[in-house]
Motif scaffolding. Sequence first.
Motif, mmCIF file in Angstrom:
data_model
loop_
_atom_site.group_PDB
_atom_site.id
_atom_site.type_symbol
_atom_site.label_atom_id
_atom_site.label_comp_id
_atom_site.label_asym_id
_atom_site.label_seq_id
_atom_site.Cartn_x
_atom_site.Cartn_y
_atom_site.Cartn_z
ATOM 1 N N ILE A 76 56.800 44.534 36.532
ATOM 2 C CA ILE A 76 55.237 44.964 36.756
ATOM 3 C C ILE A 76 54.797 45.963 35.661
ATOM 4 N N ASP A 77 53.611 45.428 35.461
ATOM 5 C CA ASP A 77 52.803 46.395 34.493
ATOM 6 C C ASP A 77 51.237 45.919 34.628
ATOM 7 N N PHE A 78 50.295 46.639 33.828
ATOM 8 C CA PHE A 78 49.032 46.209 33.856
ATOM 9 C C PHE A 78 48.723 44.742 33.872
ATOM 10 N N ASP A 79 49.494 44.210 32.431
ATOM 11 C CA ASP A 79 49.117 42.957 32.365
ATOM 12 C C ASP A 79 49.592 41.781 33.323
ATOM 13 N N THR A 80 50.648 42.171 33.892
ATOM 14 C CA THR A 80 51.156 41.171 35.104
ATOM 15 C C THR A 80 50.588 41.141 36.529
ATOM 16 N N ILE A 81 49.389 42.019 36.639
ATOM 17 C CA ILE A 81 48.642 42.116 37.766
ATOM 18 C C ILE A 81 47.592 41.022 37.709
ATOM 19 N N THR A 82 47.790 39.683 37.918
ATOM 20 C CA THR A 82 47.172 38.643 38.048
ATOM 21 C C THR A 82 46.966 37.923 39.565
ATOM 22 N N LEU A 83 46.274 36.869 39.502
ATOM 23 C CA LEU A 83 46.178 36.180 40.836
ATOM 24 C C LEU A 83 47.429 35.651 41.223
ATOM 25 N N ASP A 84 48.233 35.262 40.141
ATOM 26 C CA ASP A 84 49.586 34.692 40.659
ATOM 27 C C ASP A 84 50.313 35.595 41.179
ATOM 28 N N PHE A 85 50.445 36.799 40.619
ATOM 29 C CA PHE A 85 51.059 38.021 40.918
ATOM 30 C C PHE A 85 50.673 38.383 42.696
ATOM 31 N N TYR A 86 49.287 38.378 42.821
ATOM 32 C CA TYR A 86 48.823 38.643 44.049
ATOM 33 C C TYR A 86 49.554 37.583 44.970
ATOM 34 N N MET A 87 49.288 36.598 45.034
ATOM 35 C CA MET A 87 49.957 35.458 45.900
ATOM 36 C C MET A 87 51.348 35.628 46.122
ATOM 37 N N SER A 88 52.073 35.719 44.895
ATOM 38 C CA SER A 88 53.432 36.194 45.047
ATOM 39 C C SER A 88 53.606 37.424 45.962
ATOM 40 N N THR A 93 43.076 50.505 43.705
ATOM 41 C CA THR A 93 42.709 51.766 43.417
ATOM 42 C C THR A 93 43.412 52.181 41.939
ATOM 43 N N PHE A 94 44.703 51.861 41.776
ATOM 44 C CA PHE A 94 45.432 52.089 40.787
ATOM 45 C C PHE A 94 44.884 51.657 39.381
ATOM 46 N N MET A 95 44.477 50.384 39.817
ATOM 47 C CA MET A 95 43.964 49.427 38.436
ATOM 48 C C MET A 95 42.614 50.058 38.084
ATOM 49 N N ASN A 96 41.864 50.248 39.054
ATOM 50 C CA ASN A 96 40.521 50.661 38.691
ATOM 51 C C ASN A 96 40.717 52.075 37.950
ATOM 52 N N GLU A 97 41.295 52.764 38.439
ATOM 53 C CA GLU A 97 41.430 54.226 38.039
ATOM 54 C C GLU A 97 42.162 53.951 36.378
ATOM 55 N N ALA A 98 43.161 53.079 36.294
ATOM 56 C CA ALA A 98 43.506 52.886 34.806
ATOM 57 C C ALA A 98 42.417 52.389 33.973
ATOM 58 N N GLU A 144 39.237 53.059 34.176
ATOM 59 C CA GLU A 144 38.303 54.269 33.748
ATOM 60 C C GLU A 144 39.054 55.077 32.613
ATOM 61 N N ARG A 145 40.226 55.059 32.573
ATOM 62 C CA ARG A 145 41.089 55.982 31.460
ATOM 63 C C ARG A 145 41.522 55.049 30.399
ATOM 64 N N ASN A 146 40.897 53.878 30.426
ATOM 65 C CA ASN A 146 41.276 53.027 29.219
ATOM 66 C C ASN A 146 42.523 52.704 28.870
ATOM 67 N N LEU A 147 43.164 52.503 30.129
ATOM 68 C CA LEU A 147 44.666 52.068 30.073
ATOM 69 C C LEU A 147 45.040 50.701 29.891
ATOM 70 N N THR A 148 43.882 50.082 30.342
ATOM 71 C CA THR A 148 44.069 48.558 30.683
ATOM 72 C C THR A 148 42.411 47.936 30.502
ATOM 73 N N ASN A 149 42.651 46.696 30.149
ATOM 74 C CA ASN A 149 41.440 46.265 30.343
ATOM 75 C C ASN A 149 41.225 44.853 31.403
#
Length: 429
Positions: A166-178, A203-208, A210-215
């Motif tokens: 689990i990390d920023f780059d793994t939050i995908t549509l496939d992850f969502y469905m799983s 909410t976590f992803m949106n905040e991240a 805004e803090r330039n931790l992920t695109n």
Amino acid sequence: MAHFNLNLRNPNAGGETRIHLVIRWDNQRIVVNTGQTANPKQWDKKTQRLDTGTNNPKRIVNRQINAVLSGRKAEAERVFTEFQTLHKRNPNSAELLTLINEVFNNKPAGSKDKTGLIDFIETLLNEMATGLNPKTGKPYAPQTPGTYRQCLTQLREYAHSTRKRIDFDTITLDFYMSFYDYLTNKKGFRLNYVGKIIKTLKTFMNEAMERNLTNNIAHKGRRFTAPREKVSNIFLTHDELTAMYKMDLSKEPRLEHVRDLFLFGCYTGLRFSDYSKVKPEYIDLNAGIIDIPTQKTDELVSIPILPIAKAILNKYRGKTANSLPGSISNQKFNKYIKEVAVRLPELQNIISDEHYIHGKKVSQTFHKWQKVSTHTARRSFATNMVLQGVPSQMIMKITGHRTESAFQTYLKMSQRDNAKMVLQGWEQK
């Protein structure tokens, strides 16, 4: 023989402190971060777990954290045993620490890697404990940390169960469905709880971002949605509330106090967190107004003191500081108010409740009294005010709702009630 113990980093801390897994064997000792925290007041040294007693309002969250702790301890024991089996000897401290940190996905000391999603969530929780919400400049709502921690717990348990990172780059549509399938089918959670977990993750992803931790913007996709279903919550009609008010409970002060406090909520529209903790300075009986800052939003609302609410205040005047019965926990309140409601013939009618479990619609029936709870008070106020023809905008100023859509979720009118209102409006014109 190795000994595995769960200890608090600082047993005397005034707030949250880390929970460590301490392992001792062959005169060696290592300390591993479990990734969980606890308030020492909630910690049971004997069981090495958080308190989950029936009277503890945090018992659900504590159970979830305890489940993670049990899993961490079991994983560490497994790693130790597997090393023994493979190498025909016990590991040394450096070997065991490296292996367990890999399994726990802990970063090595001094790591310069970019902050990951799990670490970021922990950072947010720490910020909530010590600071203000940067968007409002006010302290976070009391329930927000609990919601965040529930989401964190579900993410960790999902990762442990599926062996997926689990990390920023793994939050995908496939992850969502799983993840959605895991929460609904494997865990069996109701759809609205699943929606709350996914909404919090977004909410976590949106905040991240805004803090330039992920695109990563996958969570903004139209299919990455927080599901929601209608819940068959109830409200009590004016006649039902009047019948409850007239009940003679003078010989049962425990139930009388709960009944009176509940009715006060029904005629003020306050949340339980507010109507159970009204301060004397909020009440102006001469003006017939209660001015109170709500706990959830810290917004000041002005509430007219309606006749039954006024009668309750007069009943307890001089007996308590705020002229209201003393407050008890939400759990006890819900139990006791049902003991009151079950005695009312008006609440013996059968109602149905439909919801989804494991992806399938489940239909259940209840007596109306079984669905009475602290939340019923606020719904009853809003719905009865609408049924009496009070404009929704005026009611929202009392309840503190900021949007019409949020307010509408509190209205529990039947189709027949709605039709009657339209008919009355037509006749008046």
